[in-house]
Design a protein around this motif. Structure first.
Motif, mmCIF file in Angstrom:
data_model
loop_
_atom_site.group_PDB
_atom_site.id
_atom_site.type_symbol
_atom_site.label_atom_id
_atom_site.label_comp_id
_atom_site.label_asym_id
_atom_site.label_seq_id
_atom_site.Cartn_x
_atom_site.Cartn_y
_atom_site.Cartn_z
ATOM 1 N N ILE A 28 75.728 53.762 40.332
ATOM 2 C CA ILE A 28 74.935 54.957 40.533
ATOM 3 C C ILE A 28 73.458 54.566 40.481
ATOM 4 C CG2 ILE A 28 74.940 55.589 38.099
ATOM 5 C CD1 ILE A 28 75.202 58.530 39.109
ATOM 6 N N LYS A 29 72.678 55.234 41.297
ATOM 7 C CA LYS A 29 71.254 54.950 41.372
ATOM 8 C C LYS A 29 70.470 56.143 40.829
ATOM 9 C CE LYS A 29 71.884 54.204 45.660
ATOM 10 N NZ LYS A 29 71.824 54.040 47.075
ATOM 11 N N ILE A 30 69.246 55.889 40.450
ATOM 12 C CA ILE A 30 68.384 56.954 39.954
ATOM 13 C C ILE A 30 68.202 58.019 41.022
ATOM 14 C CG2 ILE A 30 66.013 57.466 39.226
ATOM 15 C CD1 ILE A 30 66.088 54.786 37.687
ATOM 16 N N SER A 31 68.096 57.618 42.268
ATOM 17 C CA SER A 31 67.937 58.599 43.350
ATOM 18 C C SER A 31 69.159 59.518 43.428
ATOM 19 C CB SER A 31 67.697 57.893 44.684
ATOM 20 O OG SER A 31 68.779 57.031 44.993
ATOM 21 N N ASP A 32 70.356 58.990 43.155
ATOM 22 C CA ASP A 32 71.569 59.827 43.141
ATOM 23 C C ASP A 32 71.507 60.864 42.017
ATOM 24 O OD1 ASP A 32 72.625 58.241 45.208
ATOM 25 O OD2 ASP A 32 73.621 56.888 43.766
ATOM 26 N N ILE A 33 71.049 60.428 40.859
ATOM 27 C CA ILE A 33 70.951 61.341 39.711
ATOM 28 C C ILE A 33 69.910 62.409 39.990
ATOM 29 C CG2 ILE A 33 70.305 61.501 37.269
ATOM 30 C CD1 ILE A 33 71.442 58.621 36.987
ATOM 31 N N ALA A 34 68.751 62.002 40.494
ATOM 32 C CA ALA A 34 67.685 62.961 40.804
ATOM 33 C C ALA A 34 68.166 63.988 41.832
ATOM 34 C CB ALA A 34 66.447 62.222 41.306
ATOM 35 N N LYS A 35 68.853 63.521 42.856
ATOM 36 C CA LYS A 35 69.362 64.427 43.887
ATOM 37 C C LYS A 35 70.381 65.404 43.293
ATOM 38 C CE LYS A 35 71.582 64.494 48.392
ATOM 39 N NZ LYS A 35 72.163 63.684 49.464
ATOM 40 N N ALA A 36 71.300 64.901 42.469
ATOM 41 C CA ALA A 36 72.324 65.765 41.868
ATOM 42 C C ALA A 36 71.709 66.796 40.937
ATOM 43 C CB ALA A 36 73.344 64.917 41.105
ATOM 44 N N CYS A 37 70.561 66.460 40.349
ATOM 45 C CA CYS A 37 69.873 67.385 39.431
ATOM 46 C C CYS A 37 68.829 68.226 40.157
ATOM 47 C CB CYS A 37 69.206 66.599 38.308
ATOM 48 S SG CYS A 37 70.376 65.773 37.224
ATOM 49 N N ASP A 38 68.760 68.067 41.471
ATOM 50 C CA ASP A 38 67.797 68.801 42.288
ATOM 51 C C ASP A 38 66.366 68.594 41.782
ATOM 52 O OD1 ASP A 38 67.186 70.357 44.508
ATOM 53 O OD2 ASP A 38 67.197 72.224 43.340
ATOM 54 N N MET A 39 66.037 67.317 41.581
ATOM 55 C CA MET A 39 64.686 66.966 41.135
ATOM 56 C C MET A 39 64.207 65.739 41.902
ATOM 57 S SD MET A 39 65.123 64.810 37.536
ATOM 58 C CE MET A 39 65.457 66.155 36.503
ATOM 59 N N SER A 40 62.929 65.521 41.825
ATOM 60 C CA SER A 40 62.375 64.332 42.480
ATOM 61 C C SER A 40 62.602 63.102 41.587
ATOM 62 C CB SER A 40 60.872 64.513 42.717
ATOM 63 O OG SER A 40 60.188 64.515 41.477
ATOM 64 N N ILE A 41 62.524 61.939 42.206
ATOM 65 C CA ILE A 41 62.650 60.699 41.440
ATOM 66 C C ILE A 41 61.502 60.598 40.432
ATOM 67 C CG2 ILE A 41 62.605 58.177 41.606
ATOM 68 C CD1 ILE A 41 64.065 58.461 44.296
ATOM 69 N N GLY A 42 60.327 61.033 40.833
ATOM 70 C CA GLY A 42 59.182 61.030 39.917
ATOM 71 C C GLY A 42 59.427 61.900 38.694
ATOM 72 N N ASN A 43 60.099 63.028 38.895
ATOM 73 C CA ASN A 43 60.422 63.905 37.774
ATOM 74 C C ASN A 43 61.413 63.219 36.828
ATOM 75 O OD1 ASN A 43 60.146 66.269 36.312
ATOM 76 N ND2 ASN A 43 61.827 67.290 37.379
ATOM 77 N N PHE A 44 62.359 62.479 37.400
ATOM 78 C CA PHE A 44 63.288 61.721 36.558
ATOM 79 C C PHE A 44 62.489 60.788 35.655
ATOM 80 C CE2 PHE A 44 65.497 57.819 35.594
ATOM 81 C CZ PHE A 44 66.717 58.254 35.091
ATOM 82 N N TYR A 45 61.540 60.061 36.241
ATOM 83 C CA TYR A 45 60.750 59.102 35.473
ATOM 84 C C TYR A 45 59.810 59.779 34.477
ATOM 85 C CZ TYR A 45 62.489 55.128 38.089
ATOM 86 O OH TYR A 45 63.286 54.156 38.621
#
Length: 171
Positions: free
Chosen positions: A1-18
């Motif tokens: 799993i990639k961070i982009s997958d998690i961000a997409k599943a959470c309906d957030m940007s990758i920057g928001n994940f970080y």
């Protein structure tokens, strides 16, 4: 799993994940902590048990948790995260194990089963180090039967013998 997958599943940007997590490992640690503490509560011995029964229950519960609940793949990832970096004592799994074991020993002193001069700190860390070592061995060998048998033998030989000089007549 990639961070982009998690961000997409959470309906957030990758920057928001970080914004919330510095890395995938940090996310893993957060999820792990919730699960780990829940499981650790499950393996704590029942009150009213003897000190030896409580230690046996705890030690064998740890091994069962590692072999049945967590498994080899998860424990390997878990060990990589918790052994490769310097974490605060509050996140140290060895520290947590030692605290739980020390509490069992302290309860044994309070109930009169163990002498007041029992070296609880030394014994609790020794047992915690052995449990962490058994986790490493299990995650590298994937031998469920061996580690379970080792834990039973370890308790009967090492733990009982280590505590025998400190046991009172109430034990």
């Amino acid at each position: 799993i990639k961070i982009s997958d998690i961000a997409k599943a959470c309906d957030m940007s990758i920057g928001n994940f970080y914004h919330y997590f510095k890395s995938m490992d940090e996310l893993f640690a957060e999820v792990d902590s919730v699960q780990f503490y829940d499981v650790m509560e499950d393996i704590k011995p029942k009150s009213g048990s003897s000190v030896l029964a409580s230690l046996e229950s705890y030690l064998l519960g740890w091994i069962q948790m590692m072999t049945s609940y967590i498994g080899v793949t998860y424990s390997s990832h878990w060990l990589r995260y918790y052994t490769r970096q310097s974490l605060p004592a509050s996140q140290s799994r060895t520290e947590l194990l030692s605290k739980h074991i020390c509490q069992i020993l302290d309860d044994g002193i309070a109930s009169g089963e163990l002498r007041s001069d029992t070296p609880t700190y030394c014994i609790s860390y020794s047992l915690a180090f052995c449990l962490m070592g058994s986790t490493i061995h299990y995650s590298t060998t994937e031998n469920h039967y061996f580690i379970t048998q080792w834990a039973e033998d370890f308790f009967k030989t090492f733990v009982v013998n280590a505590l025998s000089p400190y046991l009172t007549n109430k034990a």
